[in-house]
Design a protein around this motif. Structure first.
Motif, mmCIF file in Angstrom:
data_model
loop_
_atom_site.group_PDB
_atom_site.id
_atom_site.type_symbol
_atom_site.label_atom_id
_atom_site.label_comp_id
_atom_site.label_asym_id
_atom_site.label_seq_id
_atom_site.Cartn_x
_atom_site.Cartn_y
_atom_site.Cartn_z
ATOM 1 N N SER A 118 52.167 20.313 50.300
ATOM 2 C CA SER A 118 52.095 20.124 48.849
ATOM 3 C C SER A 118 51.996 21.494 48.187
ATOM 4 N N TYR A 119 52.400 21.533 46.910
ATOM 5 C CA TYR A 119 52.424 22.802 46.180
ATOM 6 C C TYR A 119 51.898 22.622 44.769
ATOM 7 N N CYS A 120 51.297 23.701 44.252
ATOM 8 C CA CYS A 120 50.970 23.817 42.832
ATOM 9 C C CYS A 120 51.773 24.985 42.273
ATOM 10 N N LEU A 121 52.534 24.729 41.239
ATOM 11 C CA LEU A 121 53.335 25.775 40.620
ATOM 12 C C LEU A 121 53.023 25.849 39.131
ATOM 13 N N SER A 122 52.740 27.043 38.669
ATOM 14 C CA SER A 122 52.519 27.280 37.246
ATOM 15 C C SER A 122 53.781 27.914 36.680
ATOM 16 N N ASP A 162 61.630 14.077 41.836
ATOM 17 C CA ASP A 162 61.498 15.527 41.665
ATOM 18 C C ASP A 162 62.779 16.175 41.144
ATOM 19 N N ASP A 163 63.621 15.407 40.453
ATOM 20 C CA ASP A 163 64.831 15.975 39.875
ATOM 21 C C ASP A 163 64.550 16.553 38.493
ATOM 22 N N ASN A 164 63.487 17.381 38.429
ATOM 23 C CA ASN A 164 63.079 18.014 37.179
ATOM 24 C C ASN A 164 63.907 19.285 36.968
ATOM 25 N N GLU A 165 64.636 19.356 35.876
ATOM 26 C CA GLU A 165 65.571 20.457 35.651
ATOM 27 C C GLU A 165 64.865 21.797 35.565
ATOM 28 N N MET A 166 63.758 21.883 34.832
ATOM 29 C CA MET A 166 63.040 23.139 34.686
ATOM 30 C C MET A 166 62.472 23.605 36.024
ATOM 31 N N PHE A 167 61.933 22.669 36.805
ATOM 32 C CA PHE A 167 61.341 22.977 38.100
ATOM 33 C C PHE A 167 62.353 23.679 39.006
ATOM 34 N N TRP A 168 63.534 23.096 39.130
ATOM 35 C CA TRP A 168 64.531 23.659 40.041
ATOM 36 C C TRP A 168 65.246 24.862 39.437
ATOM 37 N N GLU A 209 44.661 24.322 29.241
ATOM 38 C CA GLU A 209 45.316 23.470 28.251
ATOM 39 C C GLU A 209 46.722 23.027 28.693
ATOM 40 N N ALA A 210 47.141 23.469 29.889
ATOM 41 C CA ALA A 210 48.500 23.177 30.330
ATOM 42 C C ALA A 210 48.633 21.726 30.793
ATOM 43 N N ASP A 211 49.860 21.221 30.694
ATOM 44 C CA ASP A 211 50.159 19.880 31.184
ATOM 45 C C ASP A 211 50.372 19.915 32.697
ATOM 46 N N ILE A 212 50.050 18.787 33.348
ATOM 47 C CA ILE A 212 50.270 18.651 34.787
ATOM 48 C C ILE A 212 51.381 17.625 35.001
ATOM 49 N N VAL A 213 52.404 18.050 35.768
ATOM 50 C CA VAL A 213 53.530 17.168 36.085
ATOM 51 C C VAL A 213 53.557 16.985 37.601
ATOM 52 N N GLU A 214 53.446 15.730 38.063
ATOM 53 C CA GLU A 214 53.481 15.436 39.493
ATOM 54 C C GLU A 214 54.901 15.046 39.905
ATOM 55 N N LEU A 215 55.364 15.647 41.004
ATOM 56 C CA LEU A 215 56.701 15.394 41.526
ATOM 57 C C LEU A 215 56.616 15.058 43.007
ATOM 58 N N THR A 216 57.292 13.994 43.421
ATOM 59 C CA THR A 216 57.341 13.604 44.832
ATOM 60 C C THR A 216 58.751 13.820 45.353
ATOM 61 N N GLN A 217 58.861 14.601 46.429
ATOM 62 C CA GLN A 217 60.175 14.938 46.964
ATOM 63 C C GLN A 217 60.983 13.685 47.298
ATOM 64 N N THR A 229 53.254 25.081 32.185
ATOM 65 C CA THR A 229 53.171 23.747 32.791
ATOM 66 C C THR A 229 52.788 23.883 34.255
ATOM 67 N N ILE A 230 51.878 23.030 34.723
ATOM 68 C CA ILE A 230 51.479 23.015 36.123
ATOM 69 C C ILE A 230 52.230 21.881 36.820
ATOM 70 N N TYR A 231 53.059 22.246 37.805
ATOM 71 C CA TYR A 231 53.780 21.252 38.590
ATOM 72 C C TYR A 231 53.071 21.066 39.930
ATOM 73 N N VAL A 232 52.842 19.806 40.303
ATOM 74 C CA VAL A 232 52.295 19.481 41.620
ATOM 75 C C VAL A 232 53.406 18.767 42.380
ATOM 76 N N TRP A 233 53.905 19.418 43.432
ATOM 77 C CA TRP A 233 55.050 18.905 44.191
ATOM 78 C C TRP A 233 54.572 18.449 45.564
ATOM 79 N N TYR A 234 54.855 17.201 45.909
ATOM 80 C CA TYR A 234 54.442 16.643 47.190
ATOM 81 C C TYR A 234 55.653 16.577 48.119
#
Length: 504
Positions: free
Chosen positions: A274-278, A321-327, A309-317, A282-287
């Protein structure tokens, strides 16, 4: 007369070239073994058989196989001279090279180089030790209950108690960790002191003196551990920096969670964890597909602790997890996404293990390595790395001529894979990584303390030299090569090194 004159001149030139006789040279050379990669088939049935040894030829036989005397006097072509210049240093006592019956290669008009290998039988190895990976015994009693943990930052001769973010260690820090606990059975209170060294920390005589001073204060001797070599009993830690874009890998090791910061790159993404990416507020949590529940829970909890104050976005592979900004920020290059990671989350065996192979030893032929970063001569060694669903034989850049070690490592990996095949979804594959080389991404991220730069003697090349078990076996068995195949000293066939080529 011509034959007698030729023999006389050849003997004189030979004595001038090398003070050591061929029989002495051959006797000093012993092989080492490395594990081979498995065949392309998912089931490994290949076993190595020792090559048949030849009897040493007489000096006359050796002479008559040489080219005419006129060609002998002609300077060798550039590849051989290049090898001689780059690796023509003196050989340290005990240093081993390829076991070759005839050190002088036959160089014919066609440019063919022939070396006859004297590969003896492989020693017997008890593979049962591979089912007991190396772990350091905890000095803390099993029934001990913690009283307190104090973190002291050491800068030169000064020590400052850390009062905020005690679980966050930075790679430029030198820290003293003071752990007090009480044994439930005896009622005694014990104090243990560790010195933690970040990858880029300064730890000289002054810092070492301060650490031992703290140890004396608490009546104990400090134990020094380097970043990525922390034993499980040292406890949970995190390593991060509060920047706009950061990447943290969350992994479970022996029921302890480690959170390590990596450069923000898709090359550091692995489906096992698992990963935490800032990323830009925005904080992305990728599983990853192989991430176990403990890692997922820790990643989300860690994200909440740093989000502000950042938002948390959870993504599961593979699911959402087809988040455009993430990739877009990570990149779309290939990453460590081996298909076998899908079996990790349901496996009882999660941790890789490393073994050093030394065929010259009567005991400890297969020695467990708890941390690669603590190895003294990794560039001169041959290792078997058990990555659960895949096995690697790792050949250091200065161990490529250790034929016996390489053969033994390949044999060990093959037999071990066959023994565990009933406990795996398939028979684990076997590969050989021959340095200088980049590391396969899945291997690089699975073994937490492997350092690509150290294994390449400080200079990581732009190529990856990984061969299958079949190809490794073929390279070891081969005895003749075209000169052009041996031009690049960094890409020589397995079992050959620049020393052997330069002296052929």
């Amino acid at each position: 007369m011509e034959v007698a004159q030729a023999l006389s001149e050849h003997a004189a030139s030979k004595d001038a070239r090398s003070p050591t006789s061929p029989s002495q040279s051959g006797a000093e050379e012993r092989g080492f073994v490395v594990e081979k990669e498995e065949a392309r088939s998912p089931v490994m049935r290949h076993t190595l058989s020792p090559g048949a040894s030849e009897k040493r030829k007489s000096s006359y036989d050796s002479f008559v196989t040489l080219p005419p005397l006129k060609e002998e006097a002609t300077p060798a072509p550039s590849p051989a001279n290049t090898f001689s210049r780059t690796d023509g240093r003196a050989v340290a006592p005990g240093q081993q090279h390829s076991a070759v019956i005839q050190e002088q290669a036959e160089v014919k008009d066609s440019g063919i180089v022939t070396l006859v290998h004297d590969d003896g039988p492989l020693p017997r190895v008890n593979l049962s030790v591979m089912f007991r990976p190396a772990t350091s015994a905890s000095p803390i009693p099993a029934d001990a209950k913690p009283i307190s943990v104090e973190i002291i930052s050491i800068v030169e001769s000064n020590g400052t108690t850390v009062t905020q973010d005690e679980t966050i260690f930075y790679d430029r820090e030198t820290l003293a960790i003071i752990h007090r606990c009480k044994s439930a059975s005896s009622g005694l209170v014990d104090t243990f002191v560790w010195g933690w060294l970040g990858k880029h920390s300064q730890f000289g005589e002054v810092e070492e003196k301060k650490l031992h001073e703290l140890g004396r204060r608490y009546g104990t001797t400090p134990v020094v551990v380097r970043q990525c070599t922390e034993p499980a009993h040292l406890g949970t830690r995190a390593h991060w920096t509060a920047e706009n874009t950061t990447m943290h890998l969350v992994r479970a090791v022996d029921n302890v969670i480690f959170i390590d910061e990596h450069d923000l790159s898709v090359k550091n993404l692995c489906s096992a964890f698992s990963y935490c990416l800032s990323i830009l507020g925005t904080i992305y949590v990728w599983y990853g597909t192989g991430s176990v529940p403990a890692e997922r829970e820790a990643a989300l909890a860690y994200a909440r602790s740093i989000c502000g104050e950042a938002d948390i976005v959870e993504l599961t592979q593979g699911e959402d997890d087809d988040n455009e900004m993430f990739w877009m920020i990570l990149g779309e290059s290939p990453f460590a996404d081996a298909d076998y990671w899908r079996w990790r989350k349901s496996s009882l065996d999660l941790n890789p293990s490393v073994w050093r192979v030394d065929a010259s030893k009567r005991t400890n032929t297969l020695l467990p390595v708890e941390f690669l970063l603590n190895e003294v001569n990794p560039c001169k060694s041959v290792y078997v790395v058990n990555c659960i669903w895949e096995l690697f034989v790792v050949v250091g850049p200065n161990a490529r001529g250790r034929r016996q070690d390489i053969r033994l490592a390949l044999d060990i990996a093959t037999k071990y894979a066959q023994q565990v095949s009933s406990e795996r979804p398939y028979t684990p594959t076997v590969h050989a990584v021959i340095f200088p080389s980049q590391l396969p991404l899945d291997l690089k991220l699975h073994v937490r303390d492997v350092d690509e730069t150290i294994l390449n003697s400080g200079n990581v090349p732009d190529h990856m030299n990984v061969v299958s078990l079949d190809e490794a076996s073929e390279q070891l068995a081969k005895t003749s090569w075209d000169r052009q195949e041996l031009k690049d000293s960094d890409m020589l066939p397995l079992g050959l090194d620049a020393f052997t080529i330069a002296h052929s």
